[in-house]
Design a protein around this motif. Structure first.
Motif, mmCIF file in Angstrom:
data_model
loop_
_atom_site.group_PDB
_atom_site.id
_atom_site.type_symbol
_atom_site.label_atom_id
_atom_site.label_comp_id
_atom_site.label_asym_id
_atom_site.label_seq_id
_atom_site.Cartn_x
_atom_site.Cartn_y
_atom_site.Cartn_z
ATOM 1 N N ALA A 1 112.230 96.673 -34.738
ATOM 2 C CA ALA A 1 112.185 95.622 -35.425
ATOM 3 C C ALA A 1 113.780 95.132 -35.190
ATOM 4 O O ALA A 1 114.254 93.817 -35.725
ATOM 5 N N ALA A 2 114.615 96.343 -35.246
ATOM 6 C CA ALA A 2 116.389 94.986 -35.490
ATOM 7 C C ALA A 2 116.285 94.318 -34.371
ATOM 8 O O ALA A 2 117.439 93.450 -34.250
ATOM 9 N N LEU A 3 115.943 95.118 -32.859
ATOM 10 C CA LEU A 3 115.690 94.001 -32.018
ATOM 11 C C LEU A 3 114.894 92.899 -32.234
ATOM 12 O O LEU A 3 115.767 91.205 -32.256
ATOM 13 N N VAL A 4 113.945 92.219 -33.429
ATOM 14 C CA VAL A 4 113.784 91.126 -32.809
ATOM 15 C C VAL A 4 114.552 90.558 -34.196
ATOM 16 O O VAL A 4 114.486 88.865 -34.510
ATOM 17 N N TYR A 5 115.043 91.307 -35.184
ATOM 18 C CA TYR A 5 115.255 90.185 -36.103
ATOM 19 C C TYR A 5 117.530 90.107 -36.392
ATOM 20 O O TYR A 5 117.420 88.462 -36.087
ATOM 21 N N LEU A 6 117.802 90.834 -34.777
ATOM 22 C CA LEU A 6 119.110 89.872 -33.985
ATOM 23 C C LEU A 6 118.717 88.952 -33.251
ATOM 24 O O LEU A 6 119.391 88.191 -33.101
ATOM 25 N N LEU A 7 117.084 88.857 -32.469
ATOM 26 C CA LEU A 7 117.030 87.512 -31.670
ATOM 27 C C LEU A 7 116.306 86.041 -32.063
ATOM 28 O O LEU A 7 116.803 85.721 -31.897
ATOM 29 N N VAL A 8 116.132 86.413 -34.109
ATOM 30 C CA VAL A 8 115.843 85.755 -34.778
ATOM 31 C C VAL A 8 116.429 84.905 -35.467
ATOM 32 O O VAL A 8 116.902 83.922 -34.871
ATOM 33 N N LYS A 9 117.625 85.792 -36.072
ATOM 34 C CA LYS A 9 118.793 85.899 -36.973
ATOM 35 C C LYS A 9 119.893 84.735 -35.823
ATOM 36 O O LYS A 9 120.445 84.100 -37.070
ATOM 37 N N ARG A 10 120.136 86.045 -35.622
ATOM 38 C CA ARG A 10 121.771 85.564 -34.584
ATOM 39 C C ARG A 10 121.359 84.037 -33.622
ATOM 40 O O ARG A 10 122.220 83.484 -34.032
ATOM 41 N N PRO A 11 120.675 83.783 -32.483
ATOM 42 C CA PRO A 11 121.019 82.683 -32.053
ATOM 43 C C PRO A 11 119.875 81.825 -32.567
ATOM 44 O O PRO A 11 119.721 81.333 -31.136
ATOM 45 N N GLY A 12 119.075 82.396 -32.991
ATOM 46 C CA GLY A 12 117.774 81.466 -33.655
ATOM 47 C C GLY A 12 117.092 81.273 -32.978
ATOM 48 O O GLY A 12 116.375 80.216 -32.906
ATOM 49 N N TRP A 13 116.347 82.414 -32.082
ATOM 50 C CA TRP A 13 115.428 82.219 -31.714
ATOM 51 C C TRP A 13 113.657 82.086 -32.373
ATOM 52 O O TRP A 13 114.161 82.834 -33.828
ATOM 53 N N PRO A 14 112.661 81.109 -32.245
ATOM 54 C CA PRO A 14 111.826 81.531 -32.765
ATOM 55 C C PRO A 14 110.771 82.963 -32.812
ATOM 56 O O PRO A 14 111.545 83.413 -31.857
ATOM 57 N N PHE A 15 110.147 83.683 -33.419
ATOM 58 C CA PHE A 15 109.603 84.655 -34.140
ATOM 59 C C PHE A 15 109.182 84.925 -33.095
ATOM 60 O O PHE A 15 109.369 86.537 -32.510
ATOM 61 N N TRP A 16 108.292 84.328 -32.530
ATOM 62 C CA TRP A 16 106.899 84.711 -31.642
ATOM 63 C C TRP A 16 108.201 84.722 -30.238
ATOM 64 O O TRP A 16 107.722 85.592 -28.711
#
Length: 58
Positions: free
Chosen positions: A17-32
């Motif tokens: 879950a932390a990996l998804v959070y970091l990839l969505v919030k920090r670099p701004g990747w889309p959730f999918w």
């Protein structure tokens, strides 16, 4: 899960879950797109930890 004690298995889930959070919030990747590394990493990690658990010295 993964042959780990319950607290350790929970920590493994929080790590995904932390990996998804970091990839969505920090670099701004889309959730999918952030789910792609998780979909690849979680099965590989599960397999590796299962092998370590099953083949550990008794």
């Amino acid at each position: 899960m993964l042959g780990l004690a319950p607290p350790n298995a929970n920590l493994a889930g929080y790590g995904a879950a932390a990996l998804v959070y970091l990839l969505v919030k920090r670099p701004g990747w889309p959730f999918w797109l952030a789910l792609v590394p998780v979909v690849l990493a979680v099965p590989a990690l599960s397999f590796a930890l299962s092998k370590l658990w099953a083949l550990r010295a008794a």
